[in-house]
Design a protein around this motif. Structure first.
Motif, PDB file in Angstrom:
ATOM      1  N   UNK A   1     -21.921  -7.375  -0.776  1.00  0.00           N
ATOM      2  CA  UNK A   1     -21.274  -6.075  -0.928  1.00  0.00           C
ATOM      3  C   UNK A   1     -20.724  -5.591   0.416  1.00  0.00           C
ATOM      4  N   UNK A   2     -21.493  -5.805   1.470  1.00  0.00           N
ATOM      5  CA  UNK A   2     -21.047  -5.385   2.804  1.00  0.00           C
ATOM      6  C   UNK A   2     -19.807  -6.171   3.220  1.00  0.00           C
ATOM      7  N   UNK A   3     -19.838  -7.484   3.044  1.00  0.00           N
ATOM      8  CA  UNK A   3     -18.683  -8.290   3.457  1.00  0.00           C
ATOM      9  C   UNK A   3     -17.456  -7.981   2.601  1.00  0.00           C
ATOM     10  N   UNK A   4     -17.632  -7.682   1.327  1.00  0.00           N
ATOM     11  CA  UNK A   4     -16.498  -7.299   0.483  1.00  0.00           C
ATOM     12  C   UNK A   4     -15.897  -5.983   0.958  1.00  0.00           C
ATOM     13  N   UNK A   5     -16.764  -5.049   1.324  1.00  0.00           N
ATOM     14  CA  UNK A   5     -16.280  -3.772   1.839  1.00  0.00           C
ATOM     15  C   UNK A   5     -15.473  -3.974   3.113  1.00  0.00           C
ATOM     16  N   UNK A   6     -15.964  -4.836   3.994  1.00  0.00           N
ATOM     17  CA  UNK A   6     -15.230  -5.114   5.228  1.00  0.00           C
ATOM     18  C   UNK A   6     -13.908  -5.822   4.939  1.00  0.00           C
ATOM     19  N   UNK A   7     -13.914  -6.730   3.978  1.00  0.00           N
ATOM     20  CA  UNK A   7     -12.692  -7.467   3.649  1.00  0.00           C
ATOM     21  C   UNK A   7     -11.623  -6.548   3.055  1.00  0.00           C
ATOM     22  N   UNK A   8     -12.042  -5.531   2.341  1.00  0.00           N
ATOM     23  CA  UNK A   8     -11.099  -4.619   1.697  1.00  0.00           C
ATOM     24  C   UNK A   8     -11.015  -3.270   2.405  1.00  0.00           C
ATOM     25  N   UNK A   9     -11.359  -3.241   3.670  1.00  0.00           N
ATOM     26  CA  UNK A   9     -11.389  -1.971   4.415  1.00  0.00           C
ATOM     27  C   UNK A   9     -10.031  -1.270   4.399  1.00  0.00           C
ATOM     28  N   UNK A  10      -8.954  -2.022   4.544  1.00  0.00           N
ATOM     29  CA  UNK A  10      -7.626  -1.399   4.561  1.00  0.00           C
ATOM     30  C   UNK A  10      -7.321  -0.733   3.219  1.00  0.00           C
ATOM     31  N   UNK A  11      -7.596  -1.432   2.128  1.00  0.00           N
ATOM     32  CA  UNK A  11      -7.351  -0.866   0.804  1.00  0.00           C
ATOM     33  C   UNK A  11      -8.233   0.347   0.545  1.00  0.00           C
ATOM     34  N   UNK A  12      -9.458   0.291   1.012  1.00  0.00           N
ATOM     35  CA  UNK A  12     -10.379   1.419   0.831  1.00  0.00           C
ATOM     36  C   UNK A  12      -9.869   2.636   1.604  1.00  0.00           C
ATOM     37  N   UNK A  13      -9.383   2.406   2.822  1.00  0.00           N
ATOM     38  CA  UNK A  13      -8.835   3.525   3.602  1.00  0.00           C
ATOM     39  C   UNK A  13      -7.613   4.137   2.927  1.00  0.00           C
ATOM     40  N   UNK A  14      -6.802   3.316   2.273  1.00  0.00           N
ATOM     41  CA  UNK A  14      -5.615   3.832   1.583  1.00  0.00           C
ATOM     42  C   UNK A  14      -5.993   4.738   0.413  1.00  0.00           C
ATOM     43  N   UNK A  15      -7.095   4.442  -0.238  1.00  0.00           N
ATOM     44  CA  UNK A  15      -7.567   5.242  -1.365  1.00  0.00           C
ATOM     45  C   UNK A  15      -8.888   5.923  -1.003  1.00  0.00           C
ATOM     46  N   UNK A  16      -8.904   6.545   0.179  1.00  0.00           N
ATOM     47  CA  UNK A  16     -10.145   7.097   0.727  1.00  0.00           C
ATOM     48  C   UNK A  16     -10.803   8.110  -0.206  1.00  0.00           C
ATOM     49  N   UNK A  17     -10.010   9.004  -0.775  1.00  0.00           N
ATOM     50  CA  UNK A  17     -10.583  10.049  -1.635  1.00  0.00           C
ATOM     51  C   UNK A  17     -11.283   9.431  -2.846  1.00  0.00           C
ATOM     52  N   UNK A  18     -10.609   8.503  -3.529  1.00  0.00           N
ATOM     53  CA  UNK A  18     -11.207   7.853  -4.698  1.00  0.00           C
ATOM     54  C   UNK A  18     -12.435   7.044  -4.297  1.00  0.00           C
ATOM     55  N   UNK A  19     -12.360   6.380  -3.144  1.00  0.00           N
ATOM     56  CA  UNK A  19     -13.498   5.587  -2.668  1.00  0.00           C
ATOM     57  C   UNK A  19     -14.699   6.480  -2.373  1.00  0.00           C
ATOM     58  N   UNK A  20     -14.457   7.653  -1.810  1.00  0.00           N
ATOM     59  CA  UNK A  20     -15.549   8.578  -1.514  1.00  0.00           C
ATOM     60  C   UNK A  20     -16.191   9.085  -2.808  1.00  0.00           C
ATOM     61  N   UNK A  21     -15.379   9.421  -3.803  1.00  0.00           N
ATOM     62  CA  UNK A  21     -15.906   9.894  -5.085  1.00  0.00           C
ATOM     63  C   UNK A  21     -16.723   8.793  -5.753  1.00  0.00           C
ATOM     64  N   UNK A  22     -16.168   7.583  -5.816  1.00  0.00           N
ATOM     65  CA  UNK A  22     -16.892   6.468  -6.430  1.00  0.00           C
ATOM     66  C   UNK A  22     -18.156   6.124  -5.642  1.00  0.00           C
ATOM     67  N   UNK A  23     -18.072   6.198  -4.327  1.00  0.00           N
ATOM     68  CA  UNK A  23     -19.248   5.945  -3.503  1.00  0.00           C
ATOM     69  C   UNK A  23     -20.349   6.953  -3.751  1.00  0.00           C
ATOM     70  N   UNK A  24     -19.978   8.220  -3.859  1.00  0.00           N
ATOM     71  CA  UNK A  24     -20.970   9.272  -4.120  1.00  0.00           C
ATOM     72  C   UNK A  24     -21.595   9.100  -5.506  1.00  0.00           C
TER      73      UNK A  24
END
Length: 114
Positions: free
Chosen positions: A56-79
């Protein structure tokens, strides 16, 4: 643990990594393999979840750019994931192995449907 059990768990762990790299769901393999070798279901569930964490950690690092682009959605899903995981963990530690064993097929069905 016999050598056959160890080889079986190694193969399940390897295939779990392959499945997770392609689409996710490798926990089904590791959890099932651990219960087949005689681990109690709660121990198998917790161990399986922990063994998947580096992926999970390595996937997050691999997709860091995409996660930053959708930061709001990522924060909601993360919470939501954090709250759901905490509630699930609290329920898990409050159950007996026998009760969890009865619940497992329904949890797998629910996860499959999702």
């Amino acid at each position: 643990m016999t050598i056959i059990d160890a080889v079986f768990l190694f193969v399940a762990g390897f295939l779990s990594g392959v499945v997770n790299a392609i689409a996710g769901g490798g926990t089904f393999l590791t959890f099932g393999a651990m219960t087949l070798t005689g681990l109690p279901p709660i121990v198998a569930s917790a161990t399986s979840a922990i063994t998947q964490f580096p992926g999970y950690v390595t996937s997050t690092l691999a997709y860091a750019r995409e996660i930053r682009e959708d930061k709001r959605e990522a924060m909601v899903l993360g919470a939501l994931s954090l709250v759901g995981g905490l509630i699930g963990a609290l329920i898990l530690v409050s159950m007996s192995n026998a009760a969890f064993r009865v619940l497992v097929p329904w949890l797998i069905l629910g996860a499959t449907l999702v």
